[in-house]
Design a protein around this motif. Structure first.
Motif, mmCIF file in Angstrom:
data_model
loop_
_atom_site.group_PDB
_atom_site.id
_atom_site.type_symbol
_atom_site.label_atom_id
_atom_site.label_comp_id
_atom_site.label_asym_id
_atom_site.label_seq_id
_atom_site.Cartn_x
_atom_site.Cartn_y
_atom_site.Cartn_z
ATOM 1 N N ALA A 1 -1.120 -40.172 -7.040
ATOM 2 C CA ALA A 1 -1.074 -38.712 -6.991
ATOM 3 C C ALA A 1 -0.177 -38.181 -8.104
ATOM 4 N N GLY A 2 -0.739 -37.313 -8.927
ATOM 5 C CA GLY A 2 0.037 -36.697 -9.999
ATOM 6 C C GLY A 2 0.200 -35.201 -9.747
ATOM 7 N N PHE A 3 0.603 -34.476 -10.776
ATOM 8 C CA PHE A 3 0.925 -33.056 -10.648
ATOM 9 C C PHE A 3 -0.232 -32.238 -10.062
ATOM 10 N N LEU A 4 -1.460 -32.525 -10.478
ATOM 11 C CA LEU A 4 -2.601 -31.706 -10.046
ATOM 12 C C LEU A 4 -3.399 -32.340 -8.901
ATOM 13 N N TYR A 5 -2.848 -33.371 -8.278
ATOM 14 C CA TYR A 5 -3.580 -34.104 -7.235
ATOM 15 C C TYR A 5 -4.021 -33.201 -6.077
ATOM 16 N N LEU A 6 -3.098 -32.411 -5.537
ATOM 17 C CA LEU A 6 -3.443 -31.550 -4.393
ATOM 18 C C LEU A 6 -4.357 -30.404 -4.822
ATOM 19 N N PHE A 7 -4.150 -29.940 -6.043
ATOM 20 C CA PHE A 7 -5.015 -28.891 -6.594
ATOM 21 C C PHE A 7 -6.451 -29.413 -6.657
ATOM 22 N N ASP A 8 -6.584 -30.664 -7.079
ATOM 23 C CA ASP A 8 -7.897 -31.301 -7.183
ATOM 24 C C ASP A 8 -8.533 -31.471 -5.802
ATOM 25 N N GLN A 9 -7.749 -31.973 -4.834
ATOM 26 C CA GLN A 9 -8.277 -32.291 -3.501
ATOM 27 C C GLN A 9 -8.568 -31.043 -2.646
ATOM 28 N N LEU A 10 -7.633 -30.089 -2.686
ATOM 29 C CA LEU A 10 -7.706 -28.960 -1.754
ATOM 30 C C LEU A 10 -7.984 -27.622 -2.438
ATOM 31 N N ILE B 1 -10.200 -25.796 -4.120
ATOM 32 C CA ILE B 1 -11.303 -24.838 -3.930
ATOM 33 C C ILE B 1 -11.155 -24.105 -2.592
ATOM 34 N N LEU B 2 -10.966 -24.869 -1.513
ATOM 35 C CA LEU B 2 -10.878 -24.234 -0.190
ATOM 36 C C LEU B 2 -9.581 -23.451 -0.020
ATOM 37 N N MET C 1 -3.844 -43.878 5.199
ATOM 38 C CA MET C 1 -4.868 -42.958 5.709
ATOM 39 C C MET C 1 -6.012 -42.847 4.708
ATOM 40 N N THR C 2 -7.164 -42.386 5.206
ATOM 41 C CA THR C 2 -8.255 -42.096 4.268
ATOM 42 C C THR C 2 -7.983 -40.733 3.632
ATOM 43 N N GLN C 3 -8.634 -40.500 2.503
ATOM 44 C CA GLN C 3 -8.457 -39.206 1.834
ATOM 45 C C GLN C 3 -8.852 -38.065 2.767
ATOM 46 N N LYS C 4 -9.899 -38.312 3.582
ATOM 47 C CA LYS C 4 -10.388 -37.290 4.510
ATOM 48 C C LYS C 4 -9.312 -36.957 5.559
ATOM 49 N N GLN C 5 -8.647 -37.997 6.066
ATOM 50 C CA GLN C 5 -7.575 -37.780 7.053
ATOM 51 C C GLN C 5 -6.418 -36.995 6.433
ATOM 52 N N ILE C 6 -6.073 -37.375 5.201
ATOM 53 C CA ILE C 6 -4.963 -36.702 4.507
ATOM 54 C C ILE C 6 -5.279 -35.218 4.329
ATOM 55 N N ASN C 7 -6.490 -34.925 3.829
ATOM 56 C CA ASN C 7 -6.884 -33.529 3.613
ATOM 57 C C ASN C 7 -6.883 -32.752 4.922
ATOM 58 N N ALA C 8 -7.405 -33.387 5.992
ATOM 59 C CA ALA C 8 -7.471 -32.725 7.308
ATOM 60 C C ALA C 8 -6.075 -32.391 7.806
ATOM 61 N N ALA C 9 -5.169 -33.371 7.700
ATOM 62 C CA ALA C 9 -3.795 -33.166 8.163
ATOM 63 C C ALA C 9 -3.138 -32.028 7.382
ATOM 64 N N LEU C 10 -3.356 -32.019 6.064
ATOM 65 C CA LEU C 10 -2.716 -30.996 5.220
ATOM 66 C C LEU C 10 -3.274 -29.600 5.503
ATOM 67 N N TYR C 11 -4.592 -29.480 5.674
ATOM 68 C CA TYR C 11 -5.160 -28.168 6.010
ATOM 69 C C TYR C 11 -4.536 -27.645 7.305
ATOM 70 N N ASN D 1 -15.921 -30.304 1.780
ATOM 71 C CA ASN D 1 -14.557 -30.328 1.250
ATOM 72 C C ASN D 1 -14.640 -30.636 -0.230
ATOM 73 N N PRO D 2 -15.046 -29.611 -1.012
ATOM 74 C CA PRO D 2 -15.299 -29.871 -2.435
ATOM 75 C C PRO D 2 -14.020 -30.183 -3.203
ATOM 76 N N THR D 3 -14.068 -31.190 -4.051
ATOM 77 C CA THR D 3 -12.916 -31.457 -4.920
ATOM 78 C C THR D 3 -13.317 -31.048 -6.336
ATOM 79 N N LEU D 4 -12.297 -30.871 -7.163
ATOM 80 C CA LEU D 4 -12.584 -30.401 -8.530
ATOM 81 C C LEU D 4 -12.927 -31.565 -9.460
ATOM 82 N N GLY D 5 -12.644 -32.786 -8.988
ATOM 83 C CA GLY D 5 -12.965 -33.973 -9.788
ATOM 84 C C GLY D 5 -12.200 -34.037 -11.093
ATOM 85 N N LEU D 6 -10.911 -33.638 -11.013
ATOM 86 C CA LEU D 6 -10.093 -33.656 -12.238
ATOM 87 C C LEU D 6 -9.770 -35.088 -12.658
#
Length: 371
Positions: free
Chosen positions: A192-201, A203-204, A301-311, A366-371
């Motif tokens: 995970a780098g500076f834009l990791y969360l921006f990439d994952q979360l 759009i939503l 955790m899976t990426q899906k679990q991480i995103n769900a927990a963070l939302y 759960n669209p990602t930006l694919g950075l």
């Protein structure tokens, strides 16, 4: 207790029951007991101390971290410095806002300010954004009820937007530090780098900020009555210092509460499937969501679990005053009580949670930006 045990295969100890009871008090007393409502920092501090006592966690390290945490995270220095900047720049800012109010439609000002504060906070921090919010709220020609509604909706926007970079808030900093480094398994989250969360979360989250801004524009009404909010000490050095000390006590209290509650967080929360975790994370309305992030998020955790927990953590943080730094700062500066906050905070949080749940889990979007 049997239900809890059979679901998660864990024996509920007397310590667990005591912690559940403390969490229950934190949720209930600020709404039912006037003295608690007006001294929320002191009350949370006592509850945090009780949680640490029950779990036998008093060490020099815990005491030092609780004392240093509010300063090391940059929260207290930012509130103090920004407080003085606003103190001396207040008149100019008010003139600027008064000019805007004369020229622009109030709904447009509310929409634009919520949107800008919600997006810029990931760069200037949620703390500075919420201090700007308080100044804007005080210059808008609104009565108390509508000012509070505006502040709560904007705090939801700030709470969401701050996650986009590690600069925005402690939650994003912790999430990125926990997810940096190599993956634990093939296809697992890593690096995970500076834009990791921006990439994952991103759009939503940006859509959520826009949604809050549109809602604020239509929901906040101009009634013709204008009320100023905040203490009578407004605009004095004393007020800046008192507010800074209150924020300091609040953050230290939330750290203690989180340190004590870690026992049940690790024992129960970490075993929960992602779609349930999303709802369970509504406890971030009373527990600092950065503390929960530190306990829950892991590369196992899976990426899906991480995103769900963070939302779940991000949305629910707006529901009650202790849930998020912007809420703490705004409520402290403008004198908003727990029950005033909950009137809109809880239903708005539930609606946003339901919307995100449908999008992420029911529709699987759960669209990602694919950075």
């Amino acid at each position: 207790g049997a239900l809890m045990v059979s679901i998660l295969g864990e024996v509920v100890t007397s310590t667990d029951w005591a912690l559940f009871f403390i969490a229950f008090l934190v949720l209930i007393l600020p709404f039912k007991v006037k003295i608690v409502e007006h001294n929320l920092e002191v009350f949370l501090f006592i509850m945090g101390a009780a949680a640490v006592t029950v779990t036998n966690k008093w060490t020099m390290e815990v005491i030092m971290t609780a004392a240093e945490e509010p300063i090391m995270k940059g929260i207290v220095p930012a509130v103090l410095v920004a407080g003085f900047i606003f103190l001396y720049g207040q008149k100019a800012f008010q003139r600027f806002m008064d000019g805007l109010v004369k020229k622009m439609n109030l709904g447009v000002i509310i929409f634009v300010s919520t949107l800008v504060l919600g997006l810029i906070c990931s760069v200037i921090t949620a703390i500075i954004s919420s201090l700007f919010l308080c100044e804007i709220a005080n210059t808008l020609p609104l009565d108390r009820k509508n000012k509070i509604n505006y502040v709560i909706i904007a705090c939801f926007a700030i709470g969401l937007g701050a996650v986009l970079t590690p600069l925005g808030e402690p939650l994003s900093t912790i999430a990125i530090s926990k997810l940096s480094g190599p993956a634990l398994y093939d296809g697992g989250p890593c690096c995970a780098g500076f834009l990791y969360l921006f990439d994952q979360l991103g759009i939503l989250i940006v859509l959520g900020v826009i949604l809050c801004s549109v809602f604020a524009m239509f929901y906040v009404k101009q009634t013709g009555k204008v009320e100023k909010m905040g203490s009578n000490e407004e605009g004095s050095i004393r007020e800046v210092i008192i507010r800074t000390l209150k924020v300091y006590a609040f953050v230290a209290a939330l750290f203690l509460l989180g340190a004590g509650m870690e026992v049940i967080i690790f024992k129960y929360l970490t075993k929960i499937p992602d779609y349930v975790l999303f709802w369970v994370n509504m406890i971030s309305a009373i527990l600092d969501n950065a503390t929960l992030t530190a306990a829950e998020i892991s590369k196992a955790m899976t990426q899906k679990q991480i995103n769900a927990a963070l939302y779940g953590l991000l949305i629910s943080g707006g529901m009650l005053i202790p849930g998020n730094i912007p809420n703490i700062i705004s409520a402290g500066k403008l004198g908003i009580t727990s029950s005033e906050w909950a009137k809109l905070g809880v239903p708005l949080g539930l609606v946003l949670n339901a919307l995100y749940f449908v999008v992420v889990f029911v529709l699987g979007i759960n669209p990602t930006l694919g950075l």
